[in-house]
Design a protein around this motif. Structure first.
Motif, mmCIF file in Angstrom:
data_model
loop_
_atom_site.group_PDB
_atom_site.id
_atom_site.type_symbol
_atom_site.label_atom_id
_atom_site.label_comp_id
_atom_site.label_asym_id
_atom_site.label_seq_id
_atom_site.Cartn_x
_atom_site.Cartn_y
_atom_site.Cartn_z
ATOM 1 N N HIS A 84 0.848 -1.175 0.000
ATOM 2 C CA HIS A 84 0.000 0.000 0.000
ATOM 3 C C HIS A 84 0.887 1.228 0.000
ATOM 4 N N ASP A 110 -6.334 -6.211 8.158
ATOM 5 C CA ASP A 110 -6.255 -4.932 8.862
ATOM 6 C C ASP A 110 -6.538 -5.208 10.328
ATOM 7 N N SER A 133 -7.817 1.110 8.549
ATOM 8 C CA SER A 133 -8.658 1.677 7.494
ATOM 9 C C SER A 133 -9.708 2.634 8.057
ATOM 10 N N ALA A 190 -8.880 6.839 8.085
ATOM 11 C CA ALA A 190 -8.676 7.608 6.852
ATOM 12 C C ALA A 190 -8.946 9.097 7.044
ATOM 13 N N ARG A 200 -0.868 2.032 9.419
ATOM 14 C CA ARG A 200 -0.778 0.604 9.094
ATOM 15 C C ARG A 200 -0.514 -0.202 10.350
#
Length: 97
Positions: free
Chosen positions: A18, A31, A36, A39, A95
């Motif tokens: 990514h 994940d 996620s 964001a 991450r």
């Protein structure tokens, strides 16, 4: 020696990549730290308040802030959230690991 190359290729196929700060970063699939969901924090200046919000949203207490050129260990910890910053101290991504 050839079996080692084959093993490396097979293991390499089990990873995804990514974007983080314009460079491709290998990451394990999945994940596990809910990165996620963060964001909305990407693109904002890093601060203690942003770190606290990232911890709250991810549900994790272990965070590692990674600045450009910073040496980091390669150990993978699914219970750790990595926060990637650019040279201007702006969040470029989150991450697991």
């Amino acid at each position: 020696m050839k079996p080692m190359i084959l093993i490396a290729l097979v293991l390499g196929a089990c990873t995804t990549t990514h974007q983080a700060g314009g460079e491709r970063v290998p990451a394990l699939a999945g994940d596990t730290c809910n990165s996620s969901s963060l964001a909305s924090l990407v693109g904002k200046p890093f601060s203690a308040a942003l770190e606290a919000e990232a911890k709250k949203q991810s549900g994790l207490t272990t965070v590692r802030v990674i600045r450009p050129g910073m040496a980091v260990t390669m150990d993978f910890r699914p219970d750790r959230l990595n926060i990637d910053l650019d040279e201007k101290n702006v969040v470029t991504g989150f991450r697991c690991g």
